[in-house]
Design a protein around this motif. Structure first.
Motif, short mmCIF file in Angstrom:
data_model
loop_
_atom_site.label_atom_id
_atom_site.label_comp_id
_atom_site.label_asym_id
_atom_site.label_seq_id
_atom_site.Cartn_x
_atom_site.Cartn_y
_atom_site.Cartn_z
N SER A 98 0.88 -1.16 0.00
CA SER A 98 0.00 0.00 0.00
C SER A 98 0.92 1.21 0.00
O SER A 98 1.78 1.33 0.88
CB SER A 98 -0.88 -0.01 1.25
N LYS A 100 1.35 5.43 -0.22
CA LYS A 100 0.79 6.78 -0.16
C LYS A 100 1.73 7.69 -0.93
O LYS A 100 2.93 7.73 -0.66
CB LYS A 100 0.67 7.26 1.28
N THR A 105 -2.61 10.72 -3.19
CA THR A 105 -3.28 9.53 -3.70
C THR A 105 -2.69 8.27 -3.06
O THR A 105 -1.60 8.30 -2.49
CB THR A 105 -3.13 9.41 -5.24
N LYS A 106 -3.46 7.19 -3.14
CA LYS A 106 -3.01 5.90 -2.63
C LYS A 106 -2.99 4.91 -3.78
O LYS A 106 -3.86 4.92 -4.64
CB LYS A 106 -3.94 5.39 -1.53
N ARG A 107 -1.99 4.04 -3.74
CA ARG A 107 -1.86 3.00 -4.77
C ARG A 107 -1.59 1.68 -4.08
O ARG A 107 -1.03 1.64 -2.99
CB ARG A 107 -0.74 3.35 -5.73
N GLU A 108 -1.99 0.60 -4.75
CA GLU A 108 -1.71 -0.74 -4.24
C GLU A 108 -1.23 -1.61 -5.39
O GLU A 108 -1.68 -1.45 -6.53
CB GLU A 108 -2.97 -1.38 -3.64
N THR A 147 5.09 3.68 2.59
CA THR A 147 4.82 2.36 1.99
C THR A 147 4.70 1.35 3.09
O THR A 147 5.55 1.27 3.98
CB THR A 147 5.98 1.94 1.06
#
Length: 154
Positions: A98, A100, A105-108, A147
């Motif tokens: 995960s 930031k 924004t957040k990404r996975e 992260t």
């Protein structure tokens, strides 16, 4: 002398013969708790934590570096601790993260590899009415604020 700086020197001295171990963080909290986080390319065992704790504690007492009462805690970072060094990223290749971003924004995605200044992440992109597509994204490390490894109990 800065306590954290001296502790870093002592830990580096103790792990000098174990190149797979590395310091993640050293922090002296205002409540007197001195936390030393150490990890290894293949994890770190309790025996190594104990040896580091004894070495650091002995020298801090001998040198009277800490003037007030303190508690020394030597451990590995917990499962929920953010990744802070490139070596931690290397250790977690193949795991889901995960991330930031600096823009909020957040990404996975699954960490597939790393370079000196970026990580490569396989992200599943799902558009409405379409099948999910896996794309590999290059994410510059300087654009990441945090992260964490996603824990799976499957």
């Amino acid at each position: 002398m800065n306590i954290e700086k001296r502790v870093r020197e002592l830990v580096e001295e103790k792990i000098a013969d174990k190149p797979n171990l590395f310091i993640v963080d050293i922090k002296m909290h205002s409540n007197g708790k001195l936390v030393v986080l150490v990890d290894g390319d293949n994890g770190i065992g309790i025996d190594d934590c104990v040896a580091i704790s004894r070495h650091v504690g002995f020298h801090l007492e001998e040198e009277n570096v800490v003037e007030s009462a303190y508690t020394l805690e030597v451990s590995s970072p917990g499962l929920d601790a953010p990744l802070t060094s490139i070596r931690q990223y290397v250790k977690n290749v193949g795991r889901n993260l995960s991330i930031k971003m600096a823009d909020g924004t957040k990404r996975e995605g699954r960490l597939s590899s790393i370079t000196e200044d970026a990580i490569l992440v396989e992200e599943k992109i799902k558009e409405k009415g379409k099948k999910a597509e896996v794309i590999e994204s290059v994410i510059p490390v300087n654009q990441i604020t945090e992260t964490k490894v996603l824990i799976s109990f499957k």
